[in-house]
Structure formats: C-alpha cells, structure tokens
Design an enzyme around this catalytic site. Structure first.
Site, mmCIF file in Angstrom:
data_model
loop_
_atom_site.group_PDB
_atom_site.id
_atom_site.type_symbol
_atom_site.label_atom_id
_atom_site.label_comp_id
_atom_site.label_asym_id
_atom_site.label_seq_id
_atom_site.Cartn_x
_atom_site.Cartn_y
_atom_site.Cartn_z
ATOM 1 N N ASN A 1 -8.414 2.559 -1.608
ATOM 2 C CA ASN A 1 -8.309 1.494 -2.617
ATOM 3 C C ASN A 1 -7.174 0.532 -2.245
ATOM 4 O O ASN A 1 -7.157 -0.615 -2.682
ATOM 5 C CB ASN A 1 -8.114 2.096 -4.000
ATOM 6 C CG ASN A 1 -6.780 2.797 -4.198
ATOM 7 O OD1 ASN A 1 -5.803 2.195 -4.624
ATOM 8 N ND2 ASN A 1 -6.707 4.093 -3.907
ATOM 9 N N HIS A 2 -6.237 0.979 -1.406
ATOM 10 C CA HIS A 2 -5.090 0.127 -1.059
ATOM 11 C C HIS A 2 -5.434 -0.938 -0.014
ATOM 12 O O HIS A 2 -4.608 -1.794 0.281
ATOM 13 C CB HIS A 2 -3.907 1.001 -0.640
ATOM 14 C CG HIS A 2 -3.475 1.875 -1.778
ATOM 15 N ND1 HIS A 2 -2.882 1.369 -2.913
ATOM 16 C CD2 HIS A 2 -3.632 3.213 -1.992
ATOM 17 C CE1 HIS A 2 -2.665 2.357 -3.771
ATOM 18 N NE2 HIS A 2 -3.112 3.491 -3.242
ATOM 19 N N LYS B 1 -5.568 0.556 6.794
ATOM 20 C CA LYS B 1 -6.931 0.899 6.367
ATOM 21 C C LYS B 1 -7.898 -0.256 6.644
ATOM 22 O O LYS B 1 -9.045 -0.042 7.030
ATOM 23 C CB LYS B 1 -6.941 1.277 4.873
ATOM 24 C CG LYS B 1 -6.200 2.577 4.584
ATOM 25 C CD LYS B 1 -6.870 3.730 5.303
ATOM 26 C CE LYS B 1 -6.231 5.062 5.051
ATOM 27 N NZ LYS B 1 -6.897 6.174 5.723
ATOM 28 N N TYR C 1 0.403 0.444 4.784
ATOM 29 C CA TYR C 1 -0.631 1.491 4.757
ATOM 30 C C TYR C 1 -2.010 0.863 4.496
ATOM 31 O O TYR C 1 -2.994 1.157 5.189
ATOM 32 C CB TYR C 1 -0.252 2.510 3.677
ATOM 33 C CG TYR C 1 -1.363 3.440 3.269
ATOM 34 C CD1 TYR C 1 -1.822 4.424 4.133
ATOM 35 C CD2 TYR C 1 -1.959 3.328 2.004
ATOM 36 C CE1 TYR C 1 -2.845 5.279 3.755
ATOM 37 C CE2 TYR C 1 -2.974 4.180 1.620
ATOM 38 C CZ TYR C 1 -3.422 5.150 2.494
ATOM 39 O OH TYR C 1 -4.436 5.991 2.125
ATOM 40 N N ASP D 1 -6.251 19.387 12.337
ATOM 41 C CA ASP D 1 -5.048 18.806 11.733
ATOM 42 C C ASP D 1 -3.896 18.952 12.721
ATOM 43 O O ASP D 1 -3.966 19.775 13.641
ATOM 44 C CB ASP D 1 -4.694 19.515 10.413
ATOM 45 C CG ASP D 1 -3.893 18.612 9.473
ATOM 46 O OD1 ASP D 1 -4.478 18.154 8.464
ATOM 47 O OD2 ASP D 1 -2.705 18.350 9.750
ATOM 48 N N ARG E 1 -3.686 4.384 -14.264
ATOM 49 C CA ARG E 1 -4.314 3.710 -13.108
ATOM 50 C C ARG E 1 -5.426 4.568 -12.521
ATOM 51 O O ARG E 1 -6.493 4.087 -12.163
ATOM 52 C CB ARG E 1 -3.253 3.403 -12.035
ATOM 53 C CG ARG E 1 -3.789 2.561 -10.886
ATOM 54 C CD ARG E 1 -2.696 2.166 -9.917
ATOM 55 N NE ARG E 1 -2.332 3.235 -9.027
ATOM 56 C CZ ARG E 1 -2.947 3.517 -7.870
ATOM 57 N NH1 ARG E 1 -3.966 2.783 -7.473
ATOM 58 N NH2 ARG E 1 -2.549 4.519 -7.123
HETATM 59 C C1 15L Z 1 -4.310 6.671 -1.343
HETATM 60 O O1 15L Z 1 -4.871 5.968 -0.519
HETATM 61 C C2 15L Z 1 -3.468 7.807 -0.918
HETATM 62 O O2 15L Z 1 -3.910 8.386 0.282
HETATM 63 C C3 15L Z 1 -3.318 8.861 -1.983
HETATM 64 O O3 15L Z 1 -2.237 9.692 -1.623
HETATM 65 C C4 15L Z 1 -3.092 8.235 -3.361
HETATM 66 O O4 15L Z 1 -1.838 7.599 -3.381
HETATM 67 C C5 15L Z 1 -4.194 7.255 -3.667
HETATM 68 O O5 15L Z 1 -4.339 6.307 -2.646
HETATM 69 C C6 15L Z 1 -3.952 6.510 -5.001
HETATM 70 O O6 15L Z 1 -3.976 5.292 -5.011
HETATM 71 O O7 15L Z 1 -3.813 7.191 -5.994
#
Ligand code: 15L
Length: 279
Positions: free
Chosen positions: A108-109, A136, A132, A31, A170
C-alpha cells in the site's frame, strides 16, 4: 502438486502464508534468517542480495512468491540492498532458471500519498510515501518489464496489512486476513491468463480506500471484512496529532523517516542497575 518458493518466509506475512498454503502446494521456504520448516516443507537459507543465492533457490520451482526484503521505511542502504538489488536478483534468477510465474507482494506504500478521501484503483499513478514505497514501485516496474520483454507472468499484490485482526483505524481500511491473503496468492499462482496484473491485497473491507475490481475480475472473493472489528478498534484509537499521517493512506510512512522494523532482531531488555552500585 506445484512447487512454490516463498522468500522472506520467516517474516510475519511469510509465516501466515506458508501455514495457509501448506496443503495446497509443495512449499520451498527461504529466508536470510534460519527457519525450521514445518513437516512436508523444505527450507533453503539465502540472501537474495547475492545473485548466486537467488539462482540457487529459484531452480526447479513452478512459481515464486517474493516476500523477502526490508518491510518498512528505514535506512537507504538496507532498502537498496534488500529491495532493489534483491528484487532484481530474484526476477533475473527466475528468468535464467525458466520460472515463468512470479508474485510480488508490493505494498500500500507504493500509493501511500493518496489522500484518504480518495478511492483509487490499480491504474492510478504511483505515489510512494517513503523510500520503502519507492522500492516497491521499482519492483512493480521491474515486473512490468519482465512481463513485456521476457513473457513472464507477473502478479503484483499491493498488500495492506496482514494480521489476524485489524490493529488500528488505518488498518480497518487496508486489513488483509491470512485466509484472504492465501486465496489471492492462490489466484496469482493458478489463474491461467495472467501477464501483468496489479491488485490490492486487502479483505472485503467496507472502509477500503481501494477499488479492487481487478482482483474481483480475476476471481477473488474475500471472506473477511474488518467492519466486525471496527467498534473495538475505534474505541482504543487515540488521536496521533500527526496531520500528515492522518490525511494520507500511508499513515506515518508519509511523515516519519523510520518505522520500527518488525524483522529486526529483538534486543534483550537491559537489566536495571542494582541499588547502591552506581558511582
Ligand atoms: C507494509 O508494507 C509493511 O510491510 C508492513 O510491515 C506494515 O507496515 C504495512 O505496510 C502497513 O501499512 O500496515
């Protein structure tokens, strides 16, 4: 025992994962932030936006779980450095060091602009909901290139929300319990036939928006389902008034410019000014 590198190990997901996998693998944690490794695990401090660091930490491991990066929507420069440059460096360093297997927890984003009434599988066209999310999708595309061009074995997990319990409505759809996370990551490390796969990182939630048959095909048998927490979660849920967020799978990532960064250093709370001292 295989040696597995986990980047971003000081984050929430990294902490759950290293705890769950402690007995199964020799873990090398890494890290940007300092971290005291649990007994039997090692730690290498590194900033993977520097290629030299990426090369140093990926040497001599059997597999990499690249969790490191900026984990929510935020300033472009932070995302560019951590998630685009950093991700490229980790894949490239793995290739140069002869590490064949990489697991990339995408998100998921990457597909957050799909509507909630739609069920999607791993073959849908990406629909990122944020910069973000775009970063990904970049990681997914890079993994595909490294699999096809260099024969690397790449396992993409579009992670929902890792938490001991689902935290809102959600997240009832995308909840991923720590033990299900560990199971899916172990499949990504062990499954012999992996070339390039995308799976959804969620538990066996009845309310899922994803058809996760690709994960099941590879042997994933989730142990948890958010439904047992549903009544409690829904009783606390308040309407947000944000129609865009409510309509789409990515929630507020679809409507806001920044999401509080859970990895940001906590600022000390300001002390209230003493009475009578104000001018
Ligand atoms: C993500 O991709 C994030 O890294 C995490 O912090 C959450 O925000 C998650 O999605 C989410 O959608 O709950």
């Amino acid at each position: 025992m295989k040696t597995v590198l986990i980047t971003g190990a000081a984050g929430d997901v990294g902490t759950h994962l290293s705890r769950e996998l402690a007995d199964k693998y020799r873990l090398r944690l890494s890290d940007k932030r300092p971290l005291k490794p649990p007994k039997g695990q090692s730690f290498m401090r590194a900033d993977v936006s520097e290629m030299a660091d990426a090369l140093r930490i990926t040497k001599g491991v059997d597999a990499i779980v690249h969790l490191g990066g900026y984990s929510v929507e935020g300033p472009w420069d932070a995302i560019l450095q951590a998630n685009i440059v950093g991700c490229y460096n980790v894949f490239e360093a793995a290739r140069r060091n002869g590490v064949k297997r990489i697991l990339f927890p995408t998100s998921n984003h990457a597909v957050g602009f799909y509507r909630r009434e739609q069920k999607i599988d791993h073959r849908v066209y990406p629909k990122p909901d944020s910069r973000y999310g775009v970063s990904k999708v970049f990681g997914e595309a890079l993994g595909s290139l490294y699999a096809d061009k260099y024969g690397m074995q790449v396992f993409m997990i579009r992670i929902g929300n890792v938490n001991p319990k689902p935290i809102d409505k959600r997240r009832l759809a995308i909840w991923f319990s720590p033990r299900d996370l560990a199971q899916l990551v172990a499949i990504g490390i062990e499954q012999p036939d992996i070339r390039f796969e995308i799976v959804y990182g969620i538990s066996g939630n009845q309310r899922a928006w994803y058809d996760n048959s690709n994960a099941f095909r590879l042997g994933y048998k989730p142990q948890d389902d958010s439904e047992i927490h549903a009544a409690e979660v829904l009783a606390k849920e308040k309407p947000s008034g944000d129609e865009i967020a409510e309509a789409h799978q990515g929630g507020i990532f679809c409507s806001v410019e920044e999401v509080p960064n859970p990895a940001a250093p906590k600022r000390a709370a300001k002390k209230p000014a003493k009475k009578g001292k104000r001018k």
